[in-house]
Scaffold this motif. Structure first.
Motif, PDB file in Angstrom:
ATOM      1  N   LEU A 167       0.828  -1.201   0.000  1.00 11.74           N
ATOM      2  CA  LEU A 167       0.000   0.000   0.000  1.00 11.74           C
ATOM      3  C   LEU A 167       0.864   1.253   0.000  1.00 11.74           C
ATOM      4  CD1 LEU A 167      -2.663   1.523   0.169  1.00 11.74           C
ATOM      5  CD2 LEU A 167      -2.649   1.117   2.638  1.00 11.74           C
ATOM      6  N   GLY A 168       1.941   1.255   0.762  1.00 11.97           N
ATOM      7  CA  GLY A 168       2.844   2.394   0.786  1.00 11.97           C
ATOM      8  C   GLY A 168       3.468   2.658  -0.572  1.00 11.97           C
ATOM      9  N   MET A 169       3.849   1.588  -1.275  1.00 16.41           N
ATOM     10  CA  MET A 169       4.407   1.756  -2.617  1.00 16.41           C
ATOM     11  C   MET A 169       3.357   2.342  -3.556  1.00 16.41           C
ATOM     12  SD  MET A 169       6.897  -1.513  -3.251  1.00 16.41           S
ATOM     13  CE  MET A 169       5.936  -2.795  -2.462  1.00 16.41           C
ATOM     14  N   ALA A 170       2.116   1.869  -3.444  1.00 15.04           N
ATOM     15  CA  ALA A 170       1.042   2.389  -4.291  1.00 15.04           C
ATOM     16  C   ALA A 170       0.785   3.863  -3.996  1.00 15.04           C
ATOM     17  CB  ALA A 170      -0.228   1.571  -4.085  1.00 15.04           C
ATOM     18  N   LEU A 196      -3.658  -5.767  -4.914  1.00 17.25           N
ATOM     19  CA  LEU A 196      -4.441  -4.713  -4.274  1.00 17.25           C
ATOM     20  C   LEU A 196      -5.574  -4.382  -5.246  1.00 17.25           C
ATOM     21  CD1 LEU A 196      -1.637  -2.321  -2.944  1.00 17.25           C
ATOM     22  CD2 LEU A 196      -2.848  -4.095  -1.696  1.00 17.25           C
ATOM     23  N   ASP A 197      -6.808  -4.421  -4.751  1.00 11.51           N
ATOM     24  CA  ASP A 197      -7.957  -4.330  -5.651  1.00 11.51           C
ATOM     25  C   ASP A 197      -8.995  -3.352  -5.103  1.00 11.51           C
ATOM     26  OD1 ASP A 197      -9.413  -4.965  -7.895  1.00 11.51           O
ATOM     27  OD2 ASP A 197     -10.235  -6.819  -7.089  1.00 11.51           O
ATOM     28  N   ARG A 198      -9.844  -2.868  -5.995  1.00 17.37           N
ATOM     29  CA  ARG A 198     -10.954  -1.990  -5.646  1.00 17.37           C
ATOM     30  C   ARG A 198     -10.494  -0.712  -4.935  1.00 17.37           C
ATOM     31  NH1 ARG A 198     -14.951  -6.602  -3.292  1.00 17.37           N
ATOM     32  NH2 ARG A 198     -14.786  -7.995  -5.083  1.00 17.37           N
ATOM     33  N   VAL A 215      -3.342  -2.857  -8.116  1.00 18.07           N
ATOM     34  CA  VAL A 215      -1.945  -3.248  -8.313  1.00 18.07           C
ATOM     35  C   VAL A 215      -1.943  -4.717  -8.704  1.00 18.07           C
ATOM     36  CG1 VAL A 215       0.334  -3.478  -7.264  1.00 18.07           C
ATOM     37  CG2 VAL A 215      -1.138  -1.551  -6.636  1.00 18.07           C
ATOM     38  N   ARG A 216      -1.195  -5.032  -9.749  1.00 17.92           N
ATOM     39  CA  ARG A 216      -1.141  -6.408 -10.252  1.00 17.92           C
ATOM     40  C   ARG A 216       0.303  -6.903 -10.287  1.00 17.92           C
ATOM     41  NH1 ARG A 216      -4.785  -8.875 -12.473  1.00 17.92           N
ATOM     42  NH2 ARG A 216      -3.605  -9.720 -14.204  1.00 17.92           N
ATOM     43  N   VAL A 238      -8.323   0.696  -0.188  1.00 21.29           N
ATOM     44  CA  VAL A 238      -8.043  -0.448  -1.048  1.00 21.29           C
ATOM     45  C   VAL A 238      -8.471  -1.734  -0.349  1.00 21.29           C
ATOM     46  CG1 VAL A 238      -5.680  -0.948  -0.257  1.00 21.29           C
ATOM     47  CG2 VAL A 238      -6.315  -1.389  -2.645  1.00 21.29           C
ATOM     48  N   ARG A 239      -8.612  -2.789  -1.114  1.00 18.34           N
ATOM     49  CA  ARG A 239      -8.850  -4.136  -0.598  1.00 18.34           C
ATOM     50  C   ARG A 239      -7.582  -4.949  -0.840  1.00 18.34           C
ATOM     51  NH1 ARG A 239     -10.136  -8.726  -3.370  1.00 18.34           N
ATOM     52  NH2 ARG A 239     -10.968 -10.398  -2.078  1.00 18.34           N
ATOM     53  N   PHE A 240      -7.055  -5.555   0.214  1.00 19.84           N
ATOM     54  CA  PHE A 240      -5.888  -6.428   0.076  1.00 19.84           C
ATOM     55  C   PHE A 240      -6.377  -7.764  -0.475  1.00 19.84           C
ATOM     56  CE2 PHE A 240      -4.816  -3.387   3.376  1.00 19.84           C
ATOM     57  CZ  PHE A 240      -3.570  -2.954   2.964  1.00 19.84           C
ATOM     58  N   ALA A 241      -5.939  -8.127  -1.686  1.00 20.01           N
ATOM     59  CA  ALA A 241      -6.508  -9.275  -2.386  1.00 20.01           C
ATOM     60  C   ALA A 241      -5.596 -10.497  -2.434  1.00 20.01           C
ATOM     61  CB  ALA A 241      -6.881  -8.871  -3.812  1.00 20.01           C
TER      62      ALA A 241
END
Length: 82
Positions: free
Chosen positions: A12-15, A73-75, A63-64, A36-39
């Motif tokens: 999340l920090g990188m994003a 990381l989704d939504r 993030v993919r 975000v949702r951690f996926a």
């Protein structure tokens, strides 16, 4: 897990850092909210693809990991200062 993972907060920090650079001209005061949702997990050394959709002040994002074809990381949603 079968091997060490990158903590979700690190991902999340990188994003957040990428969003600041690409969308806010490196001005953290312009970022109002981010969620975000951690996926899925990220393994050390994997390359991440950060994808942002929209044209401000609200964006959706994810993030993919292209090598595994996995969204980690989704939504995601973020809001910038108007």
């Amino acid at each position: 897990f079968p091997e060490p993972i990158v903590h979700g907060m690190c991902s999340l920090g990188m994003a957040c850092r990428v969003a600041l650079r690409l969308l806010c001209s490196d001005k953290p005061e312009a970022l109002r909210a981010m969620s975000v949702r951690f996926a899925s997990v990220v393994y050390p050394g994997e390359r991440l693809r950060f994808e942002f959709f929209g044209n401000g002040p609200r964006y959706r994002w994810r993030v993919r990991v292209p090598q595994r074809n996995v969204t980690v990381l989704d939504r995601g949603e973020l809001e910038l200062a108007g």
